[in-house]
Design an enzyme around this catalytic site. Structure first.
Site, PDB file in Angstrom:
ATOM      1  N   GLY A   1       0.818  -1.203   0.000  1.00  0.00           N
ATOM      2  CA  GLY A   1       0.000   0.000   0.000  1.00  0.00           C
ATOM      3  C   GLY A   1       0.854   1.256   0.000  1.00  0.00           C
ATOM      4  O   GLY A   1       0.539   2.238  -0.686  1.00  0.00           O
ATOM      5  N   LYS A   2       1.945   1.228   0.766  1.00  0.00           N
ATOM      6  CA  LYS A   2       2.860   2.368   0.773  1.00  0.00           C
ATOM      7  C   LYS A   2       3.528   2.517  -0.588  1.00  0.00           C
ATOM      8  O   LYS A   2       3.769   3.633  -1.044  1.00  0.00           O
ATOM      9  CB  LYS A   2       3.913   2.210   1.865  1.00  0.00           C
TER      10      LYS A   2
ATOM     11  N   GLY B   1      -2.792   4.810  11.273  1.00  0.00           N
ATOM     12  CA  GLY B   1      -2.014   5.406  12.351  1.00  0.00           C
ATOM     13  C   GLY B   1      -2.822   6.449  13.115  1.00  0.00           C
ATOM     14  O   GLY B   1      -3.966   6.208  13.523  1.00  0.00           O
TER      15      GLY B   1
ATOM     16  N   ASP C   1      10.964   7.401   6.759  1.00  0.00           N
ATOM     17  CA  ASP C   1      10.648   7.120   8.154  1.00  0.00           C
ATOM     18  C   ASP C   1       9.868   8.319   8.674  1.00  0.00           C
ATOM     19  O   ASP C   1      10.243   9.467   8.422  1.00  0.00           O
ATOM     20  CB  ASP C   1      11.916   6.913   8.980  1.00  0.00           C
ATOM     21  N   SER C   2       8.770   8.052   9.341  1.00  0.00           N
ATOM     22  CA  SER C   2       7.908   9.161   9.733  1.00  0.00           C
ATOM     23  C   SER C   2       7.214   8.875  11.051  1.00  0.00           C
ATOM     24  O   SER C   2       7.195   7.740  11.533  1.00  0.00           O
ATOM     25  CB  SER C   2       6.860   9.430   8.645  1.00  0.00           C
TER      26      SER C   2
END
Length: 235
Positions: free
Chosen positions: A11-12, A180, A74-75
């Site tokens: 999905g990313k 998230g 990265d988040s």
């Protein structure tokens, strides 16, 4: 050119493809995006203490193993009143990686007494592009895995960019489009339809469409910032 995306989340991969296509234009057709997961590469241990360090760590590992350029991101969420937490621990804030419901519940409990105007926050993303030795042929090099050790390819350049999406944390989750902390986060930048469709005129990240979110998101900003470095590889 093959560009390996350091993720096991297909999905990313779709989201990153959309963002890069919008930034690269016609050059996007010259790039084949491949996920690290589809190549059965292991996830590296994220030992960095900043988003930048973890993004570079992931991209380096993939580039070294495949001999092809790699991108990684990265988040996480930064809540000002919490001293920039959850930060790099965002995905496992409640103790188990990826438990969105538990992470959201814990965050709400921790700032329950904070007034609405003090619940400022921002999503931050670091996007990294790591380029190894130029492949001699237009094929993937023999891939180095933990159970098939071999040569690691030398790194010749690294680029890392930061993107942020400022906003506020609300008191109850709204929306189903995101993941998230998206249902708790109201971005400062709002689409035009928020004036009529949103509750109190403001939409959470989870109430935005994919196109609306990509236009303002931390990941979108960080990835678009590395587009010039990608363009130099294909021109």
């Amino acid at each position: 050119m093959k560009l390996i995306v350091a993720t096991h989340n297909e999905g990313k991969l779709v989201e990153i493809r959309r963002i890069l296509e919008s930034g690269l234009g016609q050059d996007a057709a010259r790039i084949e995006l491949i996920s690290a997961g589809s190549l059965h590469l292991p996830d590296p241990v994220e030992t960095g203490v900043t988003f930048q360090e973890n993004a570079l760590l992931k991209a380096r590992d993939v580039a070294e193993r495949t001999g092809w350029p790699a991108i990684a991101d990265d988040s996480g969420l930064i809540v000002d009143v919490m001293g920039n937490a959850p930060g790099i621990l965002s995905a496992r804030w409640a103790g188990h990686h990826g438990d969105d419901a538990a992470n959201n519940a814990l965050l709400l409990a921790q700032i329950a007494d904070i007034p609405d105007d003090k619940r400022t926050a921002r999503f931050r993303c670091a996007a990294a592009l790591v380029v190894p030795e130029v492949p001699e042929v237009n094929e993937l090099h023999p891939i180095v895995t933990d159970d098939q050790p071999g040569r690691r390819y030398a790194i010749v350049s690294e680029t890392v960019k930061i993107g942020e999406m400022p906003g506020m944390i609300i008191r109850e989750a709204r929306g189903t489009n995101g993941f998230g902390y998206d249902p708790l986060f109201v971005p400062d930048d709002q689409p035009g339809r928020a004036l009529t469709d949103g509750i109190d005129g403001r939409l959470t990240s989870a109430e935005l469409t994919s196109a609306e979110k990509n236009a303002i998101s931390h990941r979108g900003k960080a990835l678009r910032a590395i587009v010039p470095a990608i363009e130099r590889l294909v021109r």
